[in-house]
Design an enzyme around this catalytic site. Structure first.
Site, PDB file in Angstrom:
ATOM      1  N   TYR A 100       4.712  -7.827   3.261  1.00 40.51           N
ATOM      2  CA  TYR A 100       3.604  -8.776   3.441  1.00 40.51           C
ATOM      3  C   TYR A 100       3.875 -10.099   2.725  1.00 40.51           C
ATOM      4  CZ  TYR A 100       0.410  -5.476   5.731  1.00 40.51           C
ATOM      5  OH  TYR A 100      -0.190  -4.626   6.611  1.00 40.51           O
ATOM      6  N   GLU A 196      11.862  23.139  -7.000  1.00 43.35           N
ATOM      7  CA  GLU A 196      11.481  22.546  -5.720  1.00 43.35           C
ATOM      8  C   GLU A 196       9.962  22.463  -5.549  1.00 43.35           C
ATOM      9  OE1 GLU A 196      13.250  24.430  -2.276  1.00 43.35           O
ATOM     10  OE2 GLU A 196      11.826  23.494  -0.893  1.00 43.35           O
ATOM     11  N   ASP A 248      14.121  27.032  -2.975  1.00 45.18           N
ATOM     12  CA  ASP A 248      13.994  28.139  -2.026  1.00 45.18           C
ATOM     13  C   ASP A 248      15.378  28.601  -1.577  1.00 45.18           C
ATOM     14  OD1 ASP A 248      11.230  28.255  -1.948  1.00 45.18           O
ATOM     15  OD2 ASP A 248      11.043  27.012  -0.155  1.00 45.18           O
TER      16      ASP A 248
END
Lengths: 367, 367
Positions: A100, A196, A248
């Site tokens: 912007y 995680e 995981d």
């Protein structure tokens, strides 16, 4: 108001040089141009010695008197100017703000300097490689994510943050973790543990795992954001303590570890200031189900997408070590994946009282 | 280890009652059943007096001797049992953990108590309404999001958190903000400001807006998570200070405000402990572009999806006030939306030095 952000004179000088060189070229009546390191795949490679994904040395000249380049040339200087303003004011802004700030309509036309942020973002990346600065060093940030607790005291914009007294929430890791904003004070930690999932972070924090095991505990809530990666890099290199990654047991988990360790292909130019080749993988591993006596019903069958991704990862040069080849092939052979939360099937605090302590004691890591 | 989480005896009693009632019914050789408040749309309405979206009084009996209900009956007690374990141990777990904890294979069959988390999540919601407890009171959490800084000191799991000394990152708002974990100590704030975007939060924090305007500053990074909403509710009701909401000028921004204020249709049963009908809307408003002299090129044309959503919101009973009807119709008439970052076009700190101070001074709020 005096800013709590120290000015980064090296970066300001670097931006200044880009400007003065252009002025010199104009005075000499040359075609003004900037040499911009190439960010495409052809200029990215894995450096086995440094063990990071890095950029090559190829550059391209961006010229003013060139119909295909004139607009980008103008945009490069606009972005550089706004970054200089931000640094001069001792502030930081988001890359959306910068869009912007740099956007205006050229008088007498309906032509905008930038129409969308997807025009200004690549210019920021160009400027990062040209000025040899991370966007965070240019005073720009992306989004905020992640939390930290543990055996460390640091200064953040002049405030003292004691990681030992951060309650259940933790210190919200800022998007800019540069030395002019964040300084490390006292560290009693013997290692860093990146997890995680924020659910696991909460569990470990509730059990004060960081206290009983003298560590620093962080989560990025999935793929760690840039601020967190930069913080990891700085902690490992300045505090000289090891980093363990706990994710995981799925290809996405392997990939999180790999980005932390070697960097990513898309943003190879960051690796030199963000990748942590010393990082080690602590779990979940494919054989953990058997080793830690988890029932069959906590596993999740691999989907086609998982199998495809695992096979891709198997080919990456940085996953060629024997341990990793075995790990990934074991996942493919077993045909299932597991989440960190599966350990809760044993007991609520199994992860903090048995799983991680045993892994650490046995030095059961992948490198 | 002694848990820093105080036991919630009221909730434990409530869970205990559900269990003993079942035992009583069995002893009386009745068909055991639990009355579960209905969570579907037919049992949800807007209460104009309280100004929140709330649940009606309809319930359904969940019976054991009923082929269509027996499995859910069993699941309800399994989840209740695991929640009791969590509370008894003085711990908290994620809803994903709870799924794994409650999952087992019925001996001699291949039948699982739960196959997927989308079976256990609705049971948790059933239990919330039945035990008249938020999931957070049951020791369960969803994900962590959001940060806070400002003129408040609180206790979080026994640690003192001083919002005035949280650096650039802030205190990471935990997913459970119940009184047994979080207690307010000293508050010097005159109001609370919730901002949608974390980029704006960072700007306001960097400018120490919370110091110059004596407030508490929070962000949820978009739609505020449950923990943050609960914290807002508790701060407004316990500290007796007003809450102002600052969001993007788009239908999504209106909706964020509306969920904070009245609650949501899907989770109507939470409203009574999370909705803050006192919340006020400070901006961005559709006429702000003109009022604050922003150039044309920072607006974004409304897409079909925006127009459709704005028209829906226009019909909601809780948006029938004159001011809101004008606001939404103005957006539709002007045909554009604006982001908070658009204010950076005026200057980096325009939002903290001019926009918000003027709004607050003029009491330019929507209610």
């Amino acid at each position: 108001m005096i800013s709590a952000i120290k000015k980064n004179e090296k970066i300001l000088k670097s931006l200044h040089t880009i400007g003065t060189e252009a002025v010199d070229e104009i005075k000499k009546q040359k075609n003004p141009s900037v040499d911009i390191p190439l960010r495409n795949l052809s200029n990215v490679n894995f450096n086995p010695k440094k063990a990071i994904i890095e950029m090559g040395k190829a550059t391209q000249a961006r010229e003013f008197f060139n119909i295909g380049m004139a607009k980008k040339y103008m945009q490069t200087f606009l972005v550089a100017e706004k970054c200089k303003d931000v640094l001069d004011e001792g502030k930081t802004v988001s890359i959306r703000d910068l869009y912007y700030m740099s956007k205006s309509t050229i008088p007498g036309t309906s032509e905008n300097t930038f129409d969308e942020q997807d025009e200004s973002d690549p210019i920021i990346e160009d400027l990062e490689v040209t000025a040899d600065a991370l966007r965070e060093e240019l005073g720009l940030y992306a989004s905020n994510k992640g939390a930290m607790v543990g055996e460390i005291t640091l200064r953040d914009m002049g405030d003292t943050i004691d990681g030992r007294r951060m309650g259940s929430g933790g210190w919200s890791i800022p998007s800019i973790c540069e030395p002019n904003i964040i300084q490390f004070k006292r560290c009693d930690a013997k290692f860093i543990l990146l997890v995680e999932k924020d659910a696991v972070f909460r569990r470990l924090n509730e059990d004060k795992f960081w206290k009983s095991h003298k560590c620093i505990l962080l989560t990025g809530g999935g793929q760690p954001p840039r601020g967190l990666r930069r913080l990891l890099y700085r902690m490992v290199n300045e505090l000289k303590i090891p980093l363990y990654t706990y994710v995981d047991n799925d290809p996405w988990g392997y990939y999180i570890y790999s980005v932390v360790k070697q960097g990513s292909i898309n943003l190879a130019y960051e690796s030199v200031r963000m990748a942590v080749p010393q990082a080690r993988f602590i779990g979940l591993r494919s054989l953990d189900k058997e080793k830690y006596k988890l029932p069959d019903n906590v596993t999740i069958k691999l989907e086609d997408e998982d199998i495809k991704r695992a096979k891709q990862i198997l080919e990456y040069p940085w996953f060629q070590k024997k341990g990793w080849q075995e790990e990934i092939k074991t996942m493919l052979k077993l045909g299932y994946k597991m989440e960190q939360e599966a350990l809760s099937r044993r007991s609520i605090s199994f992860v903090s009282e048995e799983y991680l302590p045993k892994k650490l004691k046995d030095k059961d890591f992948l490198d």
